[in-house]
Design an enzyme around this catalytic site. Structure first.
Site, PDB file in Angstrom:
ATOM      1  N   CYS A   1      -5.042  -5.783  -4.806  1.00 33.78           N
ATOM      2  CA  CYS A   1      -5.695  -5.428  -3.556  1.00 33.78           C
ATOM      3  C   CYS A   1      -6.721  -6.488  -3.227  1.00 33.78           C
ATOM      4  O   CYS A   1      -7.313  -7.095  -4.119  1.00 33.78           O
ATOM      5  CB  CYS A   1      -6.379  -4.068  -3.732  1.00 33.78           C
TER       6      CYS A   1
ATOM      7  N   ASN B   1       0.835  -1.201   0.000  1.00 31.15           N
ATOM      8  CA  ASN B   1       0.000   0.000   0.000  1.00 31.15           C
ATOM      9  C   ASN B   1       0.864   1.242   0.000  1.00 31.15           C
ATOM     10  O   ASN B   1       2.001   1.186   0.447  1.00 31.15           O
ATOM     11  CB  ASN B   1      -0.905   0.004   1.237  1.00 31.15           C
TER      12      ASN B   1
ATOM     13  N   TYR C   1     -13.699   1.109   2.337  1.00 35.70           N
ATOM     14  CA  TYR C   1     -12.926   2.334   2.538  1.00 35.70           C
ATOM     15  C   TYR C   1     -13.708   3.598   2.222  1.00 35.70           C
ATOM     16  O   TYR C   1     -13.296   4.689   2.589  1.00 35.70           O
ATOM     17  CB  TYR C   1     -11.637   2.293   1.711  1.00 35.70           C
TER      18      TYR C   1
ATOM     19  N   HIS D   1      -8.837   1.189  -3.184  1.00 34.36           N
ATOM     20  CA  HIS D   1      -9.509   1.618  -1.951  1.00 34.36           C
ATOM     21  C   HIS D   1     -10.535   2.719  -2.213  1.00 34.36           C
ATOM     22  O   HIS D   1     -10.917   3.467  -1.312  1.00 34.36           O
ATOM     23  CB  HIS D   1      -8.494   2.060  -0.872  1.00 34.36           C
TER      24      HIS D   1
END
Lengths: 440, 440, 440, 440
Positions: A171, A149, A254, A201
């Protein structure tokens, strides 16, 4: 390609056993002959613990996969077919600062698209670009698959600032969403398909299908009636039912940081008091895991690992490598060059979107225009990622301040500057480009 | 066109004397033979006060411009050449609610691009679209020039939901920025030119010129060293000097709401305690102005009017009408159909951008891509404007909630819903589309 | 800038007296103190003849403009404010080949967007890019204003393959169209305005205005009823009235090559028999002009010059330089970076489009989408220009063949190859990049 | 969906046995319970011949698929799951005119993207749009799969001028290209994959893969060394080897009409003298086929059918229907809404591009920008298709003339008009919209 060579940079990670398990399970169709686990000197002990467990797992499974442990990245990379990166520059201590310092200013740290993510990017991107240079020299045909990340920002940086074209950011959020929907519908995950589009995200499920039939409305109804779809490391504060009805697409966990900023902040502040930062919680979990890994009789992935936040990561990674190697042409959501798939985002920027996975890499499926309502937020995070990536490669203070200020979680230019200054100082040793005198 | 007929809807506004003065000054090249001031029954008294002052002004100036006062909009519109709209549906009382209710939830109201602006849009857009229908029928060749806020959202709505193509939204912010820069540089405003691009109240000065030479860096240096460029109705909290250096384009005063949200909120909360809302302050100023206007010996625009926030509005309006009428081909920043001028914003959406003003209307000058750093915020406000405009024409509760939640000033879906519900109730009488039972 | 220095490369051209006359007429507002006429050794004689005429003209007009004649380009460029280029690499002999060889294959040569234009580009672009390098070094703030054909391809090449940003391509076709329309309407040209958009020699008048009012339909009616709008060097074969009605925009004279290919070809073949190529006709005219220029008593531009094809070129050039110098913000059609003005053409490609002319250069006015019917042809010529420019800078045989084959005037890949091979051989001495052994 | 109902409009076509064979072969996974063959009264005899053969085939194969023959389209459509259209309005006689008349003017007729294609479109599109209206009413969830040429123009028209969203245009050219490449490489076709992008009969193979590995260069080398890749109904005139090297993408057989116009024309003129038009040749072949079909002992698809030009059509169609029904998510090249897959072509226009085929339809894979060299021609044909489709739905003479003139095969506006007038007259009975007095 026969006798595949995989190199995992950051191989001492507690996640590695998942990856090893995934490779063992797929050995028949994905015959990896060498798996090189690489780490830095500070990670030597962990590397050995994890590496020895990996060796026991392979032996137990009776697959002819050699496990190599090394601190010499260049030796490992030579002739690699796949390079995976799972880095934590500055380790969990740095993450703790990414989370703790912003909270002092009443701001969520957020290790990917928030102030914390900015600093994780500033620390990580130069290292990844160094790896890119090594790949260019030592294994120019290899695929670079990054799980570190902030994966979107890292992919943006590799696409813009390296010569590596064969790169994919990965991811576990989309897999988690699919699992969550399957649970809501009480069906096997294989029957669920989601049209993912957005950024890392910051990805939306534009349409949801069960056995190929659209069930988006049904899923949103369930979601707005209270069912939770969340990930271990994000507190589930629930969605306002009418908002979900209004949004008409499936948000990712997120998104709560942006659509529920106030609530998330309160929650984080409370947790900080009770348990410390998420990084600190994870440090505890990790210590326990490494204790388990040390057990010389352990020769499988211990079940406790699954409770860690990164569930599905390794599965996603193994599936991706498998589909590339075997030219599967199946559909997976990854971070890749947009190439026109999402309108209004530059062709050469990274997006997270469903792709057909082929031997020559991912081909994004055209999405057209994102729904009007979500377009703005996606663009805002893309602006943030781009300015942040530029700051990371240049070490330009003003670019970093700009990235910080335009981040939607940051309440003002003044707070941005104060946080920036404090975080720069706190992470000084990992930010040589920002402290030129250090470099002499 | 000879003997121009201008119709001003909302003619009873305290701003009208400025407009009349502007027309008188330009009479030579812009021979307006009829100026119709239209208002609604509740505004009859003000209309008469302002209208009588207008008549005295015209007489004093000895120009043959007939002033007509009417409550009959259709009578006024018949055969008009220019229609200007300066509406306040619900008057300043409604604005006070737009400002006061959000503050209860710790949110800035902001009468254009914030929660307050959403409600101003919900009240105003249906009225403007009714006027569009009248124009289509009674004066299809007329230009509709709107000053009513939120001017960007209104222009978006007229472009998308009416048959009127000849429409322009007008704002005094760009003029104010030009004046501010001239003051900083201590030069006559005519020597300053700015490349404006963005959205209404979300407009940037991409380049600044003095006598045609680029002076952007110089101006930003002055600005970041503390010079203020502000408007009467926005508190000047100053910019973080390094942020301005980082941004590299000139922000508008309204950008403070987004780049200094925390500070602006604190300031507004404090002001509310001391002086009440801005709307309430303006109500006081207006009352004083109308007292002055009543004086039968007053036959010029009273100087006190200039202290009101909307300085330059009428000047901007008169210049625009003049340039259209005389096909001047000069450059003015207005709200119009994008037509590709700003990349990544749909061709058919409204933008605020420098245009060549011709007899057939404004032609936007191509800007290309906005700087990466500002692109995201502009897109986010455009998403907000579009969803809000759709809510206004449909009366759809969920669209309104969506607009409220995606607004960058609003901290969460839950707060959005609570504010929305309270504001819908508070403005009920002006939102018939949202209260269907009322319409029967 | 005071005491402007202008450098004209190819100063020995027969057009130069027009340019000198234009500068003299505008001296009051455009005070050029030095005009440097530069040519190559083979052009020395002509340079002196023209240069001496220029000196007599300046003396006669009593303006303090120094005329310098030189073969030393670098000396001339040092400190220049404006550089104009009017080159003919290989002179009219080369043009004669550009026209004559294709006709052997039953193909129109066409010195701009046809096979002839391809070769003119291949010869000219490397020379222009050399000039760009000199400008970068010797007068980096100068404006490069190119009249050399193919002006669109040259501008594309400068934008893509040099470091010069301050460049404009100029053509007299739009001025000619405006004059033609004025004649049709029997009004002064100043009253006519046209929205130009497209590419060089592929430009359309999207809208036509008289005193700012749309008169497009009226003009097209006149045009389709037989009125001619043509240029001296293109035979007027008339338009099919129904086609003009169908097209609904004003074509330029060069469009006849594409919409009337068969007729134009027949006409050119016939003319070739009767009078030789256009190049050969021009050679005759030029010889006559230079005889006139030699006359030591001549101190004005001789009226015979106006009968030459390039009417209005110098006027266009002087107006452009004047508007830049004086930051006039008037509207002129020029070749410049698209920047989104015409949809579907890359932002960084050259287009010919109306621009606001400022001291910092031209700012294109956004056109949006071209009409569906003309979009395809414009894109095809843009493809041709881009591939041709790439061939010119690389000397790549296959790129040149590709450019030749995709040109809409060329009937097949085989004819393309035959013509290409013959023309490469014929122009060998001016194409060093294509004949590497020559370069050693 | 269980017990699938398929309706084939134009069911009396000689191709139908292929389709029936394809459905029989796939019955296990694609259980079609009813196949309705629909035709018009003039086609009754053929319908019965073909229909009876179909019944014998089904019986022989022992699959429970009912064959229905009808002239009542509405009866057939009611409740259909898939509707396929294989129309020839005016039958082969009309096609003969489409080919013969242009040749009189020295122009290739070309039944898809040329003058002939324009008229096939003018005759076919209104009929297809009528079918769309029936579908909307009688089977709104059905997929409309069109094989009728010009398939690109028809898909454009359905997308723009009907309410049917579930439509796909299908062509056998891509399948043929894949087969051709497999032959060149001497491998099984399943091992070959091609990235198709462009328009119908104007599609390029951007990349070619063998077992997932790029082999484009190798294939182009073979192609440029003389290997032919052609289709039965297009004469193979070979490619200029250097042109193929220059192009760097795989052209389709129909590209010869544009890159080898001169040669193709000469060839067609010669063939016309020897054998008549292609339509007339086909008429002979068809007569023979129908003689075979009449044989009451024939109960399989006769092998002679494969020699007809449309090889693979039915295979393509059956595969497509199968993938939709079974949500296969495999990749097939079809004509569908662009949705951003090919840059610079409007999102809402039809393109031919690789798509993931799902139960909810095709999802195009993003291609980004087409190579510069081919972009222009693709845009030109798209302009032609759009103007032609507009002419077809409006019956507007000038739009038809515009389409004809901008077609790259047509040499001038005058020839365009002459051909248009003659062809309009020749096809009068099938063009009611162009002959309004006929409609009363």
């Amino acid at each position: 390609m026969s006798g595949i060579k995989v190199v995992t940079i950051g191989g001492g990670s507690s996640y590695t056993p998942e990856l090893v398990e995934g490779f063992i399970k797929r050995y028949e169709e994905l015959p990896i002959s060498e798996l090189w686990l690489v780490d830095i000197p500070q990670g030597k002990e962990k590397l050995e613990i994890v590496g020895n467990l990996a060796k026991r797992m392979v032996q137990k499974a009776s697959v002819p996969m050699e496990i190599h442990l090394t601190l010499d990245r260049k030796e490992a990379l030579s002739g690699a077919d796949f390079v995976t990166t799972q880095l934590r520059v500055g380790l969990l201590d740095a993450r703790a600062k990414d989370e703790r310092i912003p909270l002092k200013y009443g701001v969520i740290g957020q290790e990917t698209n928030g102030p914390g993510g900015l600093f994780k990017g500033l620390r990580t991107i130069p290292v990844i670009l160094d790896i890119c240079k090594d790949i260019e020299e030592l294994c120019p045909d290899a695929w670079l698959i990054n799980f570190s990340n902030p994966a979107g920002m890292v992919t943006e940086a590799v696409l813009r600032y390296s010569n590596i074209k064969k790169t994919i950011g990965l991811c576990n959020v989309p897999v988690g969403m699919r699992m969550g929907v399957a649970e809501m519908l009480d069906v096997a995950p294989e029957r669920v398909h989601i049209d993912f589009a957005g950024l890392n995200h910051m990805v939306y499920g534009l349409n949801v299908y069960l056995d190929g039939k659209l069930v988006t409305d049904q899923v949103l109804d369930i979601l707005s009636s209270g069912a939770s779809m969340t990930m271990k490391n994000i507190v589930d504060l629930g969605w306002e039912p009418d908002f979900i009805k209004a949004l008409r697409v499936l948000p990712c966990p997120y998104h709560r940081y942006y659509y529920q900023t106030g609530k998330m902040l309160a929650q984080q502040a409370e947790e900080l008091n009770e348990k410390g930062t998420r990084a600190e919680v994870v440090q505890g979990l990790e210590a326990e895991l490494f204790e388990l890994y040390k057990d010389p009789t352990l020769d499988i992935k211990p079940p406790q690992l699954e409770q860690r936040g990164g569930a599905y990561y390794s599965d996603a990674a193994c599936n991706l490598i498998n589909s590339i190697y075997n030219d599967k042409n199946d559909i997976q959501p990854v971070n890749t060059r947009n190439n026109g798939a999402i309108a209004s985002i530059p062709h050469d920027s990274a997006v997270e979107v469903n792709c057909v996975i082929t031997r020559e890499g991912p081909k994004p499926i055209a999405v057209g225009d994102l729904p009007v309502a979500v377009r703005g937020l996606v663009q805002q995070i893309k602006s943030f990622e781009r300015v942040a990536a530029e700051a990371a490669v240049t070490g330009d203070y003003h670019k970093a301040l700009l990235a910080m200020t335009i981040n939607p979680l940051v309440p003002s230019d003044t707070v941005a500057k104060e946080m920036l200054d404090e975080m720069l100082e706190a992470h000084k040793e990992y930010l040589p480009l920002f402290f030129h005198e250090e470099r002499v």
